[in-house]
Design a protein around this motif. Sequence first.
Motif: not given
Length: 93
Positions: A3, A16-19, A22-23, A25, A42, A91-93
């Motif tokens: 995205k 944006g990606l999914q590792t 975790l998601p 960017t 973040e 990364t995002y949690e």
Amino acid sequence: MLKVNQYFDGKVASIGLQTSTLPATVGVMLPGEYEFGTSQNEVMTVVSGAIDTLLPGATEWQSFAQGQSFAIAAEQKFQVRITTDTAYFCTYE
């Protein structure tokens, strides 16, 4: 699926990606001053360049160089100053 987002008249762009855990960017910021808001916790890591930031509740700006990270809690706003083209990983949690 990737995205792609652009902000501030194209001066900030992220993909944006999914590792595996975790998601995240990965993005770039051109020189300027920006304010961001968080919806999740973040952790931002500087890949190249530098980020000066005024974190929530702080009264003094902090500088983060290549390889350094900082965390921002969910539902917060923070400011950044960019003086050179900068790449980041978040990364995002």
